[in-house]
Scaffold this active site. Structure first.
Site, PDB file in Angstrom:
ATOM      1  N   THR A 257       0.975  -1.201  -0.044  1.00 16.29           N
ATOM      2  CA  THR A 257       0.025  -0.118   0.090  1.00 16.29           C
ATOM      3  C   THR A 257       0.963   1.353   0.063  1.00 16.29           C
ATOM      4  O   THR A 257       1.009   1.810   1.030  1.00 16.29           O
ATOM      5  CB  THR A 257      -0.911   0.218   1.335  1.00 16.29           C
ATOM      6  OG1 THR A 257      -0.065  -0.248   2.593  1.00 16.29           O
ATOM      7  CG2 THR A 257      -2.133  -1.068   1.147  1.00 16.29           C
TER       8      THR A 257
ATOM      9  N   LYS B  75      -2.919   1.576  14.190  1.00 15.12           N
ATOM     10  CA  LYS B  75      -1.836   1.163  13.344  1.00 15.12           C
ATOM     11  C   LYS B  75      -1.025   2.336  12.780  1.00 15.12           C
ATOM     12  O   LYS B  75       0.247   2.406  13.223  1.00 15.12           O
ATOM     13  CB  LYS B  75      -1.989   0.195  12.014  1.00 15.12           C
ATOM     14  CG  LYS B  75      -1.211  -0.059  11.353  1.00 15.12           C
ATOM     15  CD  LYS B  75      -0.003  -0.770  11.897  1.00 15.12           C
ATOM     16  CE  LYS B  75       1.309  -1.101  10.948  1.00 15.12           C
ATOM     17  NZ  LYS B  75       2.333  -1.950  11.619  1.00 15.12           N
TER      18      LYS B  75
ATOM     19  N   ASN C 163       2.819   3.686  14.600  1.00 13.70           N
ATOM     20  CA  ASN C 163       4.304   4.067  13.545  1.00 13.70           C
ATOM     21  C   ASN C 163       4.417   5.306  13.744  1.00 13.70           C
ATOM     22  O   ASN C 163       5.417   6.011  13.700  1.00 13.70           O
ATOM     23  CB  ASN C 163       4.069   3.764  12.169  1.00 13.70           C
ATOM     24  CG  ASN C 163       4.282   2.079  12.091  1.00 13.70           C
ATOM     25  OD1 ASN C 163       4.563   1.494  12.923  1.00 13.70           O
ATOM     26  ND2 ASN C 163       3.739   1.620  10.939  1.00 13.70           N
TER      27      ASN C 163
ATOM     28  N   CYS D 190       7.029   1.720   6.405  1.00 18.74           N
ATOM     29  CA  CYS D 190       6.133   1.959   7.143  1.00 18.74           C
ATOM     30  C   CYS D 190       6.373   3.335   8.173  1.00 18.74           C
ATOM     31  O   CYS D 190       5.633   4.072   7.927  1.00 18.74           O
ATOM     32  CB  CYS D 190       6.387   0.784   8.243  1.00 18.74           C
ATOM     33  SG  CYS D 190       6.456  -0.859   7.485  1.00 18.74           S
TER      34      CYS D 190
ATOM     35  N   LYS E 190      17.775  -0.434   7.587  1.00 15.31           N
ATOM     36  CA  LYS E 190      18.206  -0.583   8.634  1.00 15.31           C
ATOM     37  C   LYS E 190      19.034  -1.908   8.807  1.00 15.31           C
ATOM     38  O   LYS E 190      19.054  -2.475   7.842  1.00 15.31           O
ATOM     39  CB  LYS E 190      17.050  -0.826   9.666  1.00 15.31           C
ATOM     40  CG  LYS E 190      16.019  -1.933   9.620  1.00 15.31           C
ATOM     41  CD  LYS E 190      15.276  -1.594  10.771  1.00 15.31           C
ATOM     42  CE  LYS E 190      14.530  -3.248  11.066  1.00 15.31           C
ATOM     43  NZ  LYS E 190      13.423  -2.964  12.222  1.00 15.31           N
TER      44      LYS E 190
ATOM     45  N   ARG F 270      13.843  -0.136   0.639  1.00 16.22           N
ATOM     46  CA  ARG F 270      12.796   0.857   0.499  1.00 16.22           C
ATOM     47  C   ARG F 270      13.006   2.037   1.441  1.00 16.22           C
ATOM     48  O   ARG F 270      13.151   1.946   2.741  1.00 16.22           O
ATOM     49  CB  ARG F 270      11.423   0.265   0.727  1.00 16.22           C
ATOM     50  CG  ARG F 270      11.013  -0.849  -0.179  1.00 16.22           C
ATOM     51  CD  ARG F 270       9.618  -1.582  -0.088  1.00 16.22           C
ATOM     52  NE  ARG F 270       9.598  -2.249   1.050  1.00 16.22           N
ATOM     53  CZ  ARG F 270       8.572  -2.873   1.474  1.00 16.22           C
ATOM     54  NH1 ARG F 270       7.553  -2.836   0.897  1.00 16.22           N
ATOM     55  NH2 ARG F 270       8.597  -3.669   2.688  1.00 16.22           N
TER      56      ARG F 270
HETATM   57  N1  SAJ Z   1      15.373   4.288  13.477  1.00 14.67           N
HETATM   58  C1  SAJ Z   1      16.285   5.186  14.040  1.00 14.67           C
HETATM   59  N2  SAJ Z   1      16.228   5.460  15.363  1.00 14.67           N
HETATM   60  C2  SAJ Z   1      15.722   4.355  16.071  1.00 14.67           C
HETATM   61  C3  SAJ Z   1      14.901   3.411  15.671  1.00 14.67           C
HETATM   62  C4  SAJ Z   1      14.604   3.123  14.230  1.00 14.67           C
HETATM   63  O1  SAJ Z   1      16.870   6.045  13.190  1.00 14.67           O
HETATM   64  O2  SAJ Z   1      16.112   4.628  17.366  1.00 14.67           O
HETATM   65  C5  SAJ Z   1      15.350   4.113  11.861  1.00 14.67           C
HETATM   66  C6  SAJ Z   1      15.659   2.842  11.595  1.00 14.67           C
HETATM   67  O3  SAJ Z   1      17.009   2.975  11.410  1.00 14.67           O
HETATM   68  C7  SAJ Z   1      14.938   2.625  10.173  1.00 14.67           C
HETATM   69  C8  SAJ Z   1      13.518   3.371  10.466  1.00 14.67           C
HETATM   70  O4  SAJ Z   1      13.759   4.353  11.741  1.00 14.67           O
HETATM   71  O5  SAJ Z   1      15.590   3.461   9.091  1.00 14.67           O
HETATM   72  C9  SAJ Z   1      12.355   2.514  10.980  1.00 14.67           C
HETATM   73  O6  SAJ Z   1      12.987   1.232  11.467  1.00 14.67           O
HETATM   74  P1  SAJ Z   1      12.099   0.465  12.711  1.00 14.67           P
HETATM   75  O7  SAJ Z   1      12.851  -0.547  13.373  1.00 14.67           O
HETATM   76  O8  SAJ Z   1      11.910   1.747  13.885  1.00 14.67           O
HETATM   77  O9  SAJ Z   1      10.908   0.259  12.485  1.00 14.67           O
HETATM   78  P2  SAJ Z   1      10.222  -0.646  11.124  1.00 14.67           P
HETATM   79  O10 SAJ Z   1       9.971   0.143   9.931  1.00 14.67           O
HETATM   80  O11 SAJ Z   1      11.544  -1.699  10.684  1.00 14.67           O
HETATM   81  O12 SAJ Z   1       9.181  -1.394  11.773  1.00 14.67           O
HETATM   82  C10 SAJ Z   1       7.992  -0.776  12.288  1.00 14.67           C
HETATM   83  C11 SAJ Z   1       7.623  -1.170  13.472  1.00 14.67           C
HETATM   84  N3  SAJ Z   1       6.495  -0.320  14.207  1.00 14.67           N
HETATM   85  C12 SAJ Z   1       6.980   0.207  15.498  1.00 14.67           C
HETATM   86  O13 SAJ Z   1       7.849  -0.126  16.102  1.00 14.67           O
HETATM   87  C13 SAJ Z   1       6.001   1.163  15.944  1.00 14.67           C
HETATM   88  C14 SAJ Z   1       7.023  -2.567  13.369  1.00 14.67           C
HETATM   89  O14 SAJ Z   1       6.377  -2.929  14.763  1.00 14.67           O
HETATM   90  C15 SAJ Z   1       5.965  -2.246  12.390  1.00 14.67           C
HETATM   91  O15 SAJ Z   1       5.172  -3.763  12.328  1.00 14.67           O
HETATM   92  C16 SAJ Z   1       6.441  -1.827  11.180  1.00 14.67           C
HETATM   93  O16 SAJ Z   1       6.901  -0.514  11.314  1.00 14.67           O
HETATM   94  C17 SAJ Z   1       5.329  -1.779   9.932  1.00 14.67           C
HETATM   95  O17 SAJ Z   1       5.168  -2.731   9.164  1.00 14.67           O
HETATM   96  O18 SAJ Z   1       4.433  -1.048   9.916  1.00 14.67           O
END
Ligand code: SAJ
Length: 407
Positions: A82, A203, A207, A257, A317, A324
């Site tokens: 999406t 949801k 995020n 996300c 990450k 993406r």
């Molecule tokens: N990041 C930072 N600093 C941090 C944490 C993350 O710079 O302290 C960056 C990461 O490097 C990355 C981005 O943020 O580029 C997102 O990474 P993430 O690990 O925070 O999250 P996602 O996108 O891998 O997964 C998120 C999660 N949502 C939450 O933690 C609220 C996951 O639980 C969801 O299922 C997922 O989005 C989704 O599919 O919606």
């Protein structure tokens, strides 16, 4: 016995289909990508995720089949992309509409469509319900709709699929309870049943909450840089407070996300989503901030020419292969707009060429460059700290020792 057709076998659909089959549910895994289906039928996985191979083998002992065709089932789970439209920051429901329309060609009274894809609040009402009401084969109420957003964290998907609490949004409480029962076959945590609109909003809110908190850490990094303070030590100490949990600054926010969902609220609630918009702008400013730091360090060390600079990490990450919206791709885009070419790029998880000057071997990547900018904290780095020590390093992820430059 319940039969489930999972539509879309990507980062969410495939683990979900495999988890259901491994827990005794009959599953048809459907994807329009015939190459992906061929790989799965040849027992080849389509992306890297810890434990996915073992789950695949367990699922194959159950009742699971992979096909490009949709097949009638008691429950259809839609986990298609999406994306959002960058220009207006609104959801592009194209894949969702296509999947639901294909389901409605075969669906029968009493069956349930579960939308797992992340959707902006109100999408079910505005986009999905009209498809059902305009379907000539079906009468109102024949098909029940459910929204079951996922929360799994790439890099820890399988544990989180089994152990994260879930939300089930349904019009009809009995249907919600039925889907709760289905999901509890593989989800061992509590499952909240609510209405669809609340499930959609919760949801996106989850995020968005994370994006705002990452933006706070990133803004702290800029403030501390301006005043020569150690942002990591300040965050470490502040987090000793029992009710403080500041996240980590980084080179930007990527992924499909966190960097996308908040825009749904900005697009749908202009003038109200203010802190949300500001946080997005702060996070999207980080790749440029990294470039400014890179240029400062180049000047300080008399490094002239981008051919002496390498960016480590292309994924969004650590320890995932998903690129993406990655901060590195955002950064390289910024460099191109300023006609700054020639820097090297390397990522152990990216096996195919997606950018210019991309290397596929760590030593080849490091050979001949003076400055390495660490954009992603893959575990590989910690195995090769010694060879990184021979270089000047800007460590934007604070993954190496203090002897290197930081944000
Ligand atoms: N990041 C930072 N600093 C941090 C944490 C993350 O710079 O302290 C960056 C990461 O490097 C990355 C981005 O943020 O580029 C997102 O990474 P993430 O690990 O925070 O999250 P996602 O996108 O891998 O997964 C998120 C999660 N949502 C939450 O933690 C609220 C996951 O639980 C969801 O299922 C997922 O989005 C989704 O599919 O919606």
């Amino acid at each position: 016995m319940c039969k489930v057709n999972v539509i879309g076998l990507g980062y969410i659909g495939l683990p979900t289909a495999l988890s259901m089959a491994a827990n005794g549910i009959e599953v048809i895994g459907t994807d329009v990508n015939s190459g992906l289906i061929e790989k799965l039928n040849n027992n080849q996985l389509t992306f890297e995720e810890p434990g996915l191979g073992e789950l695949f083998r367990k699922a194959k002992k159950g009742r699971i089949a992979f096909t490009t065709q949709y097949q009638t089932a008691d429950v259809y789970i839609v986990s298609v992309p999406t994306p959002y439209v960058k220009e207006n920051k609104r959801l592009d429901p194209g894949f969702l509409v296509g999947a639901v329309n294909r389901i409605l060609e075969i669906a029968r009274k009493g069956q349930v469509i579960v939308i797992e894809s992340t959707i902006s609040p109100g999408t079910i009402d505005k986009v999905v319900r009209p498809l059902l009401s305009s379907c000539p084969r079906l009468s109102p109420g024949d098909i029940q709709l459910v929204h079951a957003p996922e929360r799994i964290l790439p890099g820890n998907m399988l544990y989180e699929l089994a152990n994260n609490p879930r939300t089930i949004g349904a019009d009809d409480p009995a249907t919600g309870e039925g889907i709760r029962g289905l999901y509890s076959r593989f989800c061992k945590s509590d499952i909240t049943v609510t209405d669809i609109r609340t499930a959609e909003m919760s949801k996106v809110v989850e995020n968005t909450y994370r994006d705002i908190n990452i933006a706070f850490a990133n803004e702290l990094a800029k403030i501390c840089r301006a005043d020569g303070m150690d942002v990591y030590e300040i965050i470490r100490i502040a987090n000793r407070h029992p009710r403080v949990n500041i996240l980590q600054p980084g080179p930007g926010v990527g992924g499909h996300c966190i960097s996308v969902d908040p825009w749904f609220l900005v697009g749908d609630y202009p003038g109200l989503a203010n802190i949300i918009l500001t946080a997005r702008k702060i996070n999207d400013s980080m790749p440029e901030f990294v470039l400014e730091r890179t240029f400062e360090i180049m000047k300080e060390n008399n490094i002239w020419g981008l051919e002496k600079v390498g960016f480590y990490g292309l994924t969004y990450k650590e320890n995932v292969d998903d690129v993406r919206e990655s901060p590195t791709l955002q950064l390289l885009g910024c460099m191109e707009r300023h006609l700054a070419f020639g820097a090297r790029v390397y990522d152990p998880f990216v096996k195919r060429k997606i950018v210019d000057n991309q290397c596929f071997d760590l030593r080849e990547f490091l050979d001949g460059i003076d400055l390495v900018v660490v954009m992603v904290a893959h575990d590989e780095i910690k195995q090769f700290v010694d060879i990184f020590k021979e270089k000047i390093v800007l460590d934007t992820r604070n993954v190496l020792e203090d002897s290197f430059y930081k944000l």
